[in-house]
Motif scaffolding. Structure first.
Motif, PDB file in Angstrom:
ATOM      1  N   GLY A  22      -6.071  28.198 -12.413  1.00  0.00           N
ATOM      2  CA  GLY A  22      -6.482  28.084 -13.832  1.00  0.00           C
ATOM      3  C   GLY A  22      -6.352  26.920 -14.357  1.00  0.00           C
ATOM      4  N   GLN A  23      -5.657  25.838 -14.115  1.00  0.00           N
ATOM      5  CA  GLN A  23      -4.998  24.856 -14.599  1.00  0.00           C
ATOM      6  C   GLN A  23      -6.024  23.495 -13.875  1.00  0.00           C
ATOM      7  OE1 GLN A  23      -1.322  23.487 -15.385  1.00  0.00           O
ATOM      8  NE2 GLN A  23      -1.729  21.430 -15.704  1.00  0.00           N
ATOM      9  N   HIS A  24      -6.106  23.549 -12.644  1.00  0.00           N
ATOM     10  CA  HIS A  24      -6.714  22.349 -12.074  1.00  0.00           C
ATOM     11  C   HIS A  24      -7.800  22.892 -11.128  1.00  0.00           C
ATOM     12  CE1 HIS A  24      -2.490  20.817 -12.315  1.00  0.00           C
ATOM     13  NE2 HIS A  24      -3.110  19.746 -12.720  1.00  0.00           N
ATOM     14  N   PHE A  25      -8.053  24.255 -10.746  1.00  0.00           N
ATOM     15  CA  PHE A  25      -9.045  24.953 -10.102  1.00  0.00           C
ATOM     16  C   PHE A  25      -9.336  26.069 -10.529  1.00  0.00           C
ATOM     17  CE2 PHE A  25      -5.309  25.658  -7.527  1.00  0.00           C
ATOM     18  CZ  PHE A  25      -5.379  26.772  -7.141  1.00  0.00           C
ATOM     19  N   ARG A  26     -10.530  26.753 -10.095  1.00  0.00           N
ATOM     20  CA  ARG A  26     -10.620  28.038 -10.200  1.00  0.00           C
ATOM     21  C   ARG A  26     -10.967  28.697  -8.926  1.00  0.00           C
ATOM     22  NH1 ARG A  26     -13.444  25.846 -14.918  1.00  0.00           N
ATOM     23  NH2 ARG A  26     -12.366  26.572 -17.067  1.00  0.00           N
ATOM     24  N   PHE A  27     -10.328  29.878  -8.711  1.00  0.00           N
ATOM     25  CA  PHE A  27     -10.719  30.751  -7.427  1.00  0.00           C
ATOM     26  C   PHE A  27     -10.638  31.985  -7.882  1.00  0.00           C
ATOM     27  CE2 PHE A  27      -9.770  32.598  -3.003  1.00  0.00           C
ATOM     28  CZ  PHE A  27     -11.277  32.680  -2.724  1.00  0.00           C
ATOM     29  N   ASP A  28     -11.301  33.025  -7.984  1.00  0.00           N
ATOM     30  CA  ASP A  28     -11.222  34.219  -8.646  1.00  0.00           C
ATOM     31  C   ASP A  28     -10.800  35.338  -7.513  1.00  0.00           C
ATOM     32  OD1 ASP A  28     -11.038  36.434 -10.486  1.00  0.00           O
ATOM     33  OD2 ASP A  28     -13.169  36.375 -10.947  1.00  0.00           O
ATOM     34  N   ILE A  29      -9.657  35.262  -7.166  1.00  0.00           N
ATOM     35  CA  ILE A  29      -9.322  36.286  -6.046  1.00  0.00           C
ATOM     36  C   ILE A  29      -9.318  37.701  -6.695  1.00  0.00           C
ATOM     37  CG2 ILE A  29      -7.105  37.232  -4.789  1.00  0.00           C
ATOM     38  CD1 ILE A  29      -6.363  34.288  -4.490  1.00  0.00           C
ATOM     39  N   ALA A  30      -9.009  37.802  -7.795  1.00  0.00           N
ATOM     40  CA  ALA A  30      -9.282  39.181  -8.657  1.00  0.00           C
ATOM     41  C   ALA A  30     -10.425  39.775  -8.762  1.00  0.00           C
ATOM     42  CB  ALA A  30      -8.762  39.028 -10.158  1.00  0.00           C
ATOM     43  N   GLN A  31     -11.528  38.935  -8.310  1.00  0.00           N
ATOM     44  CA  GLN A  31     -12.809  39.339  -8.214  1.00  0.00           C
ATOM     45  C   GLN A  31     -12.975  40.597  -6.898  1.00  0.00           C
ATOM     46  OE1 GLN A  31     -15.564  39.339  -9.784  1.00  0.00           O
ATOM     47  NE2 GLN A  31     -17.008  39.766  -8.504  1.00  0.00           N
ATOM     48  N   PHE A  32     -12.176  40.242  -5.881  1.00  0.00           N
ATOM     49  CA  PHE A  32     -12.132  41.188  -4.874  1.00  0.00           C
ATOM     50  C   PHE A  32     -11.580  42.661  -5.391  1.00  0.00           C
ATOM     51  CE2 PHE A  32     -12.217  37.282  -2.763  1.00  0.00           C
ATOM     52  CZ  PHE A  32     -12.901  37.337  -1.569  1.00  0.00           C
ATOM     53  N   GLU A  33     -10.655  42.602  -6.272  1.00  0.00           N
ATOM     54  CA  GLU A  33      -9.886  43.911  -6.716  1.00  0.00           C
ATOM     55  C   GLU A  33     -11.137  44.590  -7.555  1.00  0.00           C
ATOM     56  OE1 GLU A  33      -6.163  43.300  -8.324  1.00  0.00           O
ATOM     57  OE2 GLU A  33      -5.430  43.410  -6.354  1.00  0.00           O
ATOM     58  N   ARG A  34     -11.808  43.756  -8.620  1.00  0.00           N
ATOM     59  CA  ARG A  34     -12.719  44.206  -9.445  1.00  0.00           C
ATOM     60  C   ARG A  34     -14.049  44.798  -8.688  1.00  0.00           C
ATOM     61  NH1 ARG A  34     -11.224  39.535 -12.255  1.00  0.00           N
ATOM     62  NH2 ARG A  34     -13.173  38.529 -11.396  1.00  0.00           N
ATOM     63  N   PHE A  35     -14.453  44.236  -7.694  1.00  0.00           N
ATOM     64  CA  PHE A  35     -15.525  44.501  -6.779  1.00  0.00           C
ATOM     65  C   PHE A  35     -15.274  45.646  -6.301  1.00  0.00           C
ATOM     66  CE2 PHE A  35     -18.374  44.314  -3.128  1.00  0.00           C
ATOM     67  CZ  PHE A  35     -19.589  44.062  -3.504  1.00  0.00           C
ATOM     68  N   PHE A  36     -14.052  45.810  -5.335  1.00  0.00           N
ATOM     69  CA  PHE A  36     -13.979  47.155  -4.418  1.00  0.00           C
ATOM     70  C   PHE A  36     -13.210  48.157  -5.311  1.00  0.00           C
ATOM     71  CE2 PHE A  36     -14.718  43.674  -1.540  1.00  0.00           C
ATOM     72  CZ  PHE A  36     -15.533  44.374  -0.541  1.00  0.00           C
ATOM     73  N   GLN A  37     -12.624  47.932  -6.353  1.00  0.00           N
ATOM     74  CA  GLN A  37     -11.870  48.586  -7.318  1.00  0.00           C
ATOM     75  C   GLN A  37     -10.893  49.245  -6.707  1.00  0.00           C
ATOM     76  OE1 GLN A  37     -12.634  49.814 -10.948  1.00  0.00           O
ATOM     77  NE2 GLN A  37     -13.130  47.429 -10.481  1.00  0.00           N
TER      78      GLN A  37
END
Length: 465
Positions: A22-37
């Motif tokens: 979030g400060q030096h890089f972005r990798f959206d791990i939360a996208q897995f939770e949003r995608f599969f709910q």
């Protein structure tokens, strides 16, 4: 974004550097939770954190000059904040993880793990559009192999739900794959639900002043595979498909020195076996990475797309290693190894691309005359390889120079027969011979180079695990 941290340093280079999500890089791990709910299991969170650490550190620590073999490899010390550090520090898991990334990158990785229990805690809801548990999970880069491979799989089972997984690092990559999905979905009742996850550096002034991006980025394949494995696991699946031809997966060295990670191992069978083993340890159940087109050439993988009326799909793909950072005007330079391999496969499949697709068009008489000789070095290497492949004959022993590569890198294991690979390589050679003959009839000058150069496969003898 959960702000997990990564500490790394190149051995012997001074104090560690800290990267924060979030400060030096972005990798959206939360996208897995949003995608599969549904909540993502802790060990999969850790796997994705570790994979992102490997990818971003690989990007930030530059290799030395590529023409000096002994300076290619790096020694890297990396610490990652994870939820279950004891699990990852265990001898079996740590050894498997280290072996996998070292095979892929040709570097020495000293991995350690600290406790970081920060993670997203939220109430998940039922998915609005449930994905069937038998959906086919695949890795999808947006390149010619992945696009043609997905079209191939859809043609074989049009009612099967497809779940392609993409980790994108450039905005243009996402636009390209969305156009491909639109085209594939327009050809009938096809159900494609893509999982697209962003992974990008945030080039703060601090990073810009301390680092320059490394272009080889071998760690990206590990991040990609980890994302695909996590998606399949959350769906309850047991395999992930990679749409790469057998020729691309084997990846015979084109010239002396192009061994190890100097040629990509992103779909190499030995890497995929290691990833399968690692995911099995993480999940405590089998997870397999498969190459459904391993017995086919790239041209054979692409052919069904033409048969299905998807010639235009090829035009929506990019193969060039220089695009868009080093060559923005043309999506295909035409003379890098990836462009040459692409051109040969499309000619084999009889798919014609619009004029001007390539900056240097190897199949246009006038364009070839304007190509500087130094730009033809990879084409010469391909032609040398074609001549060498003539040694593969059904009534002769399998050539030692190819055997060394196949056995030494782990393409062939446990006494497996060389016959299927020999047949594959012979088919590939014959495809090239046909293209050379057609180019010769059109008066294209590079065809005179065939057979005129000393074979340059000596480096293959050093292609060991």
């Amino acid at each position: 974004m959960t702000p997990y941290s990564i500490s790394f340093q190149k051995v012997g280079s001074g104090s560690p550097f800290i990267l924060v999500a979030g400060q030096h890089f972005r990798f959206d791990i939360a996208q897995f939770e949003r995608f599969f709910q549904q909540p993502i299991p802790g060990r999969l969170v850790d796997l994705l954190r570790i994979a992102s650490a490997i990818y971003f550190v690989d990007r930030l620590v530059r290799r030395r000059r590529r023409d000096q073999q002994r300076h290619w490899s790096r020694s890297l010390k990396v610490s990652v904040g994870v939820l279950e550090p004891d699990f990852w520090a265990g001898d079996i898991v740590r050894e498997c993880l280290t072996d996998t990334i070292e095979f892929l990158s040709d570097d020495t990785w000293d991995l350690s793990f600290s406790h970081d229990d920060q993670r997203i805690n939220k109430e998940v809801q039922r998915p609005l559009f449930p994905i069937p548990s038998d959906a086919r999970v695949s890795l999808y880069s947006g390149g010619l192999d992945s696009a043609a491979g997905l079209a191939n799989r859809i043609a074989c089972a049009p009612s099967r739900h497809e779940l392609p997984v993409t980790v994108w690092h450039q905005p243009i990559q996402r636009k390209i794959i969305n156009k491909q999905f639109e085209l594939l979905g327009s050809k009938g009742d096809v159900c494609i639900t893509p999982l697209v996850v962003k992974a990008a550096m945030i080039w703060t002034p601090e990073l810009k002043s301390n680092f320059r991006a490394e272009s080889s980025q071998r760690g990206r394949a590990f991040l990609f595979a980890a994302a695909g494995g996590a998606a399949s696991a959350m769906l309850g699946g047991s395999n992930v498909e990679l749409f790469e031809s057998g020729i691309g997966a084997i990846n015979l060295p084109l010239m002396s020195g192009m061994v190890g990670s100097r040629t990509t191992r992103s779909t190499h069978p030995a890497f995929l076996r290691r990833m399968s083993q690692l995911l099995g340890l993480v999940l405590e159940r089998p997870m397999q990475f498969d190459l459904p087109f391993f017995q086919q050439t790239k041209g054979q993988v692409v052919q069904p797309a033409k048969d299905a009326g998807l010639d235009g799909l090829a035009q929506l793909t990019v193969s060039c290693v220089h695009y868009p950072l080093r060559e923005s005007r043309h999506k295909q330079c035409g003379v890098c190894p990836a462009c040459i391999f692409r051109r040969q496969s499309l000619e084999t499949a009889e798919i014609t691309e619009p004029r001007g697709t390539y900056k240097h068009d190897l199949l246009d008489v006038m364009s070839v005359r304007r190509i500087p000789d130094r730009r033809l070095k990879y084409l010469k290497a391909f032609l040398d390889q074609v001549v060498q492949l003539d040694d593969i004959q059904a009534d002769l022993p399998f050539p030692q120079r190819f055997r060394r590569h196949l056995v030494g890198t782990g393409v062939v294991v446990n006494g497996e027969s060389m016959e299927p690979i020999g047949s594959l390589l012979s088919t590939y050679r014959d495809e090239w011979r046909k293209m050379i003959t057609q180019a010769q009839e059109r008066g294209i000058r590079w065809t005179k180079l065939v057979g005129c150069h000393t074979p340059s496969m000596e480096g293959a003898s050093h292609a060991v695990v």
